[in-house]
Design an enzyme around this catalytic site. Structure first.
Site, PDB file in Angstrom:
ATOM      1  N   ALA A  66      33.957  38.054  33.008  1.00 36.47           N
ATOM      2  CA  ALA A  66      33.991  38.494  31.618  1.00 36.47           C
ATOM      3  C   ALA A  66      35.457  38.529  31.190  1.00 36.47           C
ATOM      4  O   ALA A  66      36.347  38.650  32.040  1.00 36.47           O
ATOM      5  CB  ALA A  66      33.360  39.874  31.495  1.00 36.47           C
ATOM      6  N   GLY A 111      31.534  38.090  36.063  1.00 39.25           N
ATOM      7  CA  GLY A 111      30.493  37.574  35.178  1.00 39.25           C
ATOM      8  C   GLY A 111      30.162  36.112  35.423  1.00 39.25           C
ATOM      9  O   GLY A 111      29.070  35.653  35.083  1.00 39.25           O
ATOM     10  N   GLU A 114      27.797  36.147  38.253  1.00 34.96           N
ATOM     11  CA  GLU A 114      26.541  36.693  37.700  1.00 34.96           C
ATOM     12  C   GLU A 114      25.811  35.643  36.860  1.00 34.96           C
ATOM     13  O   GLU A 114      24.580  35.557  36.899  1.00 34.96           O
ATOM     14  CB  GLU A 114      26.859  37.939  36.858  1.00 34.96           C
ATOM     15  CG  GLU A 114      27.358  39.088  37.723  1.00 34.96           C
ATOM     16  CD  GLU A 114      27.902  40.249  36.901  1.00 34.96           C
ATOM     17  OE1 GLU A 114      28.910  40.064  36.201  1.00 34.96           O
ATOM     18  OE2 GLU A 114      27.309  41.335  36.962  1.00 34.96           O
ATOM     19  N   GLU A 134      35.043  43.056  40.387  1.00 34.53           N
ATOM     20  CA  GLU A 134      35.164  44.123  39.384  1.00 34.53           C
ATOM     21  C   GLU A 134      35.765  45.398  39.962  1.00 34.53           C
ATOM     22  O   GLU A 134      36.466  46.140  39.285  1.00 34.53           O
ATOM     23  CB  GLU A 134      33.782  44.449  38.772  1.00 34.53           C
ATOM     24  CG  GLU A 134      33.255  43.394  37.823  1.00 34.53           C
ATOM     25  CD  GLU A 134      32.470  42.286  38.507  1.00 34.53           C
ATOM     26  OE1 GLU A 134      32.529  42.163  39.758  1.00 34.53           O
ATOM     27  OE2 GLU A 134      31.795  41.533  37.786  1.00 34.53           O
TER      28      GLU A 134
END
Ligand code: CAA
Length: 262
Positions: A66, A111, A114, A134
């Site tokens: 992200a 992300g 993911e 993260e």
């Protein structure tokens, strides 16, 4: 409307979605996720499209996570919305009625890992790197990583990667079952197309029902299980911590974080 952050193309019955922010290693801004969602929505029942490939522009990154510069000052409320919206799009990928393959052409971190895990299959190039870093930011995965990583590689190894923030190479990802195959980067799209073209010779109704049935096993009847809801609330709760402010500031200032546990 023309998308800013992704490229889309339909070729040989396949929708190609290419995340196109190479300067930020294809980091997923919130707008990028909206654009992926819109592309998926547009082609969900399109007769010419029998499957989807998601990949990243360039040869270095699939998606490096992200976009940290975007959410580093988020409140828990904003974090919750970000996480919920990401979950909605990634759930759309996972439950897509046509096969979706991630062509992982480099870094697939946070992300990005993911996003790849939400796809039905992952084919990686030899230079691909996977991980959920993260924790280095004082944060947890917010797009399903705490759920899909244990589903794919088992709880013990998933906890190791989630808690240490360590990355793994493509060969290790293959050994752990995180990816279906690893090929040289120059052959990545050829391998993905081979798999899709084989699936296209099968009955589309059966293909979509297999996807639905396999997903049902992991969702025990309700589409979004408790684990996913817990992840959203814990992801947003991190945004109330000094550790999260320090972790993201340290990344953006290119220094090591000094976590205080608050
Ligand atoms: N968000 C925003 N920008 C990012 C980014 C990210 N996730 N990853 C890389 N970039 C940017 C860098 O800031 C840098 O920008 P500048 O050129 O303007 O400085 C550019 O992309 C190139 O990156 P690097 O110079 O860092 O490249 P590198 O080759 O030295 O390192 C890397 C590559 C190891 C992937 C490193 O960029 C990195 O660690 N990125 C962050 C990975 C990460 O922490 N991902 C998780 C994000 S949080 C998340 O995803 C939450 C969630 O689950 C929802």
């Amino acid at each position: 409307m023309q998308a800013e952050n992704i490229l889309t193309e339909v070729r040989d019955n396949t929708l190609y979605i290419t995340i196109n922010r190479p300067k930020a290693l294809n980091a997923l801004s919130i707008k990028t996720i909206v654009e992926i969602d819109e592309a998926l929505e547009e082609y969900m029942y399109h007769e010419d499209v029998k499957g989807v490939v998601i990949t990243g522009a360039g040869e270095k990154a699939f998606v490096a996570g992200a976009d940290i510069s975007e959410f580093s000052d988020f409140t828990p409320e904003q974090g919750k919305t970000m996480s919920e919206n990401g979950h909605d799009t990634f759930d759309k990928i996972e439950s897509y009625p046509k096969p979706v393959i991630a062509a992982v052409n480099g870094y697939a971190l946070g992300g990005g890992c993911e996003l790849a895990m939400a796809c039905h299959m992952r084919i990686a190039s030899e230079n691909a790197i996977f991980g959920q870093p993260e924790v280095n930011l004082g944060l947890i995965p917010g797009y399903g990583g705490t759920q899909r990583l244990p589903e794919l590689i088992g709880k013990g190894k998933a906890l190791e990667l989630l808690l240490t923030g360590d990355s793994i190479n493509a060969a290790m990802a293959l050994e752990l079952g995180l990816v279906n195959d690893v090929v040289p980067q120059s052959e990545l799209m050829k391998r993905v197309q081979e798999i899709l073209q084989k699936i296209y010779t099968k009955g589309p109704v059966a293909v979509s029902k297999i996807i639905q049935s396999v997903n049902a096993h992991y969702r025990s009847g309700s589409y979004v299980g408790d684990g996913y809801k817990t992840e959203i609330s814990q992801f947003s709760a991190c945004m109330d911590s000094e550790d999260f402010r320090e972790g993201t500031a340290a990344f953006l200032e290119k220094r090591k974080p000094q976590f205080q546990g608050r």
